[in-house]
Design a protein around this motif. Structure first.
Motif, mmCIF file in Angstrom:
data_model
loop_
_atom_site.group_PDB
_atom_site.id
_atom_site.type_symbol
_atom_site.label_atom_id
_atom_site.label_comp_id
_atom_site.label_asym_id
_atom_site.label_seq_id
_atom_site.Cartn_x
_atom_site.Cartn_y
_atom_site.Cartn_z
ATOM 1 N N ALA A 1 0.815 -1.217 0.000
ATOM 2 C CA ALA A 1 0.000 0.000 0.000
ATOM 3 C C ALA A 1 0.849 1.268 0.000
ATOM 4 O O ALA A 1 0.389 2.321 -0.438
ATOM 5 N N THR A 2 2.089 1.170 0.469
ATOM 6 C CA THR A 2 2.897 2.376 0.608
ATOM 7 C C THR A 2 3.982 2.508 -0.441
ATOM 8 O O THR A 2 4.295 3.609 -0.866
ATOM 9 N N ARG A 3 4.576 1.399 -0.818
ATOM 10 C CA ARG A 3 5.647 1.487 -1.819
ATOM 11 C C ARG A 3 5.849 0.128 -2.473
ATOM 12 O O ARG A 3 5.672 -0.911 -1.858
ATOM 13 N N CYS A 4 6.240 0.181 -3.707
ATOM 14 C CA CYS A 4 6.459 -1.066 -4.425
ATOM 15 C C CYS A 4 7.233 -0.763 -5.695
ATOM 16 O O CYS A 4 6.739 -0.079 -6.585
ATOM 17 N N ASP A 5 8.459 -1.287 -5.772
ATOM 18 C CA ASP A 5 9.214 -1.126 -7.008
ATOM 19 C C ASP A 5 9.115 -2.424 -7.809
ATOM 20 O O ASP A 5 8.464 -3.389 -7.383
#
Length: 83
Positions: A30-34
């Motif tokens: 939900a907050t970050r994803c590379d």
């Protein structure tokens, strides 16, 4: 906070996804994803679908379901049209 790929690697090594790790994954997604994390998450999903990884949450749900609806009980299912 751990990276998604770190959580996935740990889960793949143990073959077990705990409820806590599942919640951490939700928060991280939900907050970050590379791209690396996304690929790791897809790998985890595939491992769960093929049975290489067991999920604590699914095991708990299965237990609850079996207690509520034992396979040896006689249940009558009615289609919507019959109501």
């Amino acid at each position: 906070m751990a990276l998604i790929s770190d959580l996935v690697q740990k889960t793949l090594k143990t073959g077990y996804l705990t409820i806590e790790a599942e919640e951490q994954l939700r928060q991280l997604l939900a907050t970050r994803c590379d791209l690396e994390d996304l690929n790791a998450f897809v790998t985890l999903q595939e491992a769960a679908m093929t049975g290489q990884v067991k999920q604590e949450s699914r095991e708990q749900w299965q237990s609850v379901r079996e207690n509520l609806f034992p396979s040896n009980s006689a249940w009558c299912y009615v289609s919507v049209e019959q109501c």
